[in-house]
Design a protein around this motif. Structure first.
Motif, short mmCIF file in Angstrom:
data_model
loop_
_atom_site.label_atom_id
_atom_site.label_comp_id
_atom_site.label_asym_id
_atom_site.label_seq_id
_atom_site.Cartn_x
_atom_site.Cartn_y
_atom_site.Cartn_z
N THR A 84 0.82 -1.21 0.00
CA THR A 84 0.00 0.00 0.00
C THR A 84 0.85 1.26 0.00
O THR A 84 0.38 2.33 -0.38
CB THR A 84 -0.95 0.04 1.22
OG1 THR A 84 -0.18 0.08 2.42
CG2 THR A 84 -1.88 -1.16 1.23
N LEU B 226 -14.90 -3.57 6.27
CA LEU B 226 -14.96 -3.91 4.85
C LEU B 226 -15.71 -5.22 4.63
O LEU B 226 -16.52 -5.33 3.70
CB LEU B 226 -13.55 -4.02 4.28
CG LEU B 226 -12.75 -2.73 4.16
CD1 LEU B 226 -11.29 -3.04 3.82
CD2 LEU B 226 -13.35 -1.82 3.11
N PRO C 41 -5.00 -10.43 3.18
CA PRO C 41 -4.22 -9.40 2.50
C PRO C 41 -3.08 -10.03 1.71
O PRO C 41 -2.84 -11.25 1.81
CB PRO C 41 -3.67 -8.58 3.67
CG PRO C 41 -3.46 -9.60 4.74
CD PRO C 41 -4.56 -10.62 4.58
N SER D 74 -10.55 -4.02 8.28
CA SER D 74 -10.93 -5.19 7.48
C SER D 74 -12.29 -5.75 7.91
O SER D 74 -13.04 -6.28 7.09
CB SER D 74 -9.86 -6.28 7.58
OG SER D 74 -9.65 -6.65 8.93
N ALA E 262 -12.06 2.24 -0.09
CA ALA E 262 -11.28 2.37 1.14
C ALA E 262 -9.89 2.86 0.77
O ALA E 262 -9.04 2.07 0.35
CB ALA E 262 -11.20 1.05 1.89
N SER F 85 -10.00 -5.56 -4.54
CA SER F 85 -9.27 -4.60 -5.38
C SER F 85 -10.01 -4.29 -6.67
O SER F 85 -9.71 -3.31 -7.34
CB SER F 85 -7.88 -5.17 -5.71
OG SER F 85 -8.00 -6.39 -6.42
N THR G 206 -6.05 3.92 0.75
CA THR G 206 -4.84 3.55 1.49
C THR G 206 -3.63 4.14 0.77
O THR G 206 -3.71 4.53 -0.39
CB THR G 206 -4.67 2.02 1.59
OG1 THR G 206 -4.75 1.45 0.28
CG2 THR G 206 -5.72 1.40 2.48
N ARG H 251 -9.34 1.42 -3.69
CA ARG H 251 -10.03 0.21 -3.25
C ARG H 251 -9.10 -0.62 -2.38
O ARG H 251 -7.89 -0.58 -2.55
CB ARG H 251 -10.52 -0.59 -4.46
CG ARG H 251 -11.66 0.10 -5.20
CD ARG H 251 -12.26 -0.80 -6.27
NE ARG H 251 -11.34 -1.06 -7.37
CZ ARG H 251 -11.15 -0.25 -8.41
NH1 ARG H 251 -11.81 0.89 -8.47
NH2 ARG H 251 -10.30 -0.57 -9.37
N PRO H 252 -9.67 -1.40 -1.46
CA PRO H 252 -8.85 -2.14 -0.48
C PRO H 252 -8.14 -3.34 -1.09
O PRO H 252 -8.66 -3.99 -2.00
CB PRO H 252 -9.87 -2.58 0.57
CG PRO H 252 -11.17 -2.64 -0.17
CD PRO H 252 -11.11 -1.56 -1.22
N THR I 145 -8.11 6.25 7.10
CA THR I 145 -9.28 5.84 7.88
C THR I 145 -9.15 6.27 9.34
O THR I 145 -10.12 6.77 9.93
CB THR I 145 -9.47 4.31 7.80
OG1 THR I 145 -9.62 3.93 6.43
CG2 THR I 145 -10.71 3.88 8.56
#
Length: 325
Positions: A38, A139, A181, A136, A206, A200, A208, A105-106, A84
């Motif tokens: 990230t 999410l 992850p 998480s 979200a 993703s 990062t 996007r996460p 966040t």
């Protein structure tokens, strides 16, 4: 007299040149949550010398989101990369802004046991999370609610620890699914687990790998803020357009093998922003997730959390000058 004048002129020129050498770069610290993909824009900006080109000597300091916020608000660091946590702090009266974001996007992948072929198969199953106060978890709830599944009604939540113990819980059958992850998603795949959703690529927002700062820093040190943002945007564009170079930066910064860095880059690439900014719709979605997690019903204005003016200015400047990575 002419010799003296020439001597003094030469001395002045030498002094000026010495004062602008790389050794005079301004030291800057940014708090990051960890050394992972990230933070790719900051890795590249450091490795490729983009920070140095802006006269900055940047140090990446690892801190948790809570500690990073405290360091930011007390002036220990001018920047963090954990949006966040900053947005949550704003709900309690902090005055922080998200200025730029590498990812929109996460970078999580929902993996299930081999027999679970789609998200709706998780009804009446056990789903593992790291903790109920982690991003998480928020999410995961948002994702499953999009499929009509609600916690403690349609599925059971199990607090199964960090990535490694959750991986063990999944492969042993103690839980039926969990978010993984990088690079644990690859481990789950190799173990025969089934990928249900790649966040993703999903309709989940979200940010990062962001630039977060105190709002007053925008007014007190606008030049430094612009320099830091310009270097980071150059690095983001490099990451988008120079796959081999981006993989090399990940290999060096994360101390991992090139094949793993390549797999990580390719998996994360779809979540990168184009220019470090977010649309108003994306900002609203990111804020709604934070509000929901905090149990806040009122929706504050977006400009209390986001300010992409500097990022847009820097992007326009790079386009005008024709800069290419």
């Amino acid at each position: 007299m002419k010799f003296k004048s020439l001597f003094h002129l030469s001395l002045a020129i030498v002094t000026l040149l010495l004062s602008s050498t790389p050794g005079t770069a301004k030291p800057i610290r940014i708090a990051i949550p960890g050394y992972n993909i990230t933070q790719i824009a900051f890795f590249i900006a450091r490795e490729r010398g983009f920070f140095k080109e802006e006269g900055l000597d940047v140090e990446l300091v690892q801190m948790t989101g809570t500690v990073a916020n405290l360091a930011l608000m007390t002036g220990e660091v001018p920047f963090t990369s954990v949006p966040t946590a900053a947005m949550t702090a704003n709900l309690r009266g902090a005055n922080l802004r998200v200025l730029f974001t590498t990812f929109e996007r996460p970078l999580f992948w929902l993996y299930g046991r081999p027999q679970i072929r789609e998200v709706r198969d998780l009804k009446n199953k056990k789903v593992g999370v790291g903790g109920l106060n982690q991003a998480s978890y928020t999410l995961l709830r948002e994702l499953l609610s999009n499929y009509g599944l609600e916690p403690n009604k349609d599925y059971t939540l199990i607090q199964a620890g960090d990535s490694a113990p959750r991986f063990m819980a999944l492969t042993s059958g103690f839980i039926d699914a969990t978010l993984m992850p990088l690079p644990w998603n690859f481990s789950a795949q190799e173990a025969g687990m089934h990928e249900l959703v790649a966040l993703s690529k999903a309709d989940v927002t979200a940010p990062t790998g962001s630039i977060v700062l105190r709002d007053d820093l925008l007014r007190s040190e606008p030049q430094m803020v612009e320099q830091f943002t310009r270097a980071t945007l150059k690095a983001l564009r490099y990451a988008i357009e120079r796959r081999a170079g981006a993989i090399r930066a990940l290999t060096q910064s994360l101390k991992i093998k090139e094949d793993l860095a390549a797999k990580g880059y390719d998996a994360a690439r779809p979540a990168l922003t184009a220019d470090g900014t977010m649309t108003e719709a994306s900002q609203r979605k990111a804020l709604e997730a934070v509000l929901k997690s905090a149990g806040v019903n009122d929706t504050p204005p977006l400009d209390r959390f986001f300010n992409f003016a500097v990022a847009k200015k820097v992007a326009a400047d790079l386009q005008t000058t024709g800069w290419k990575p």
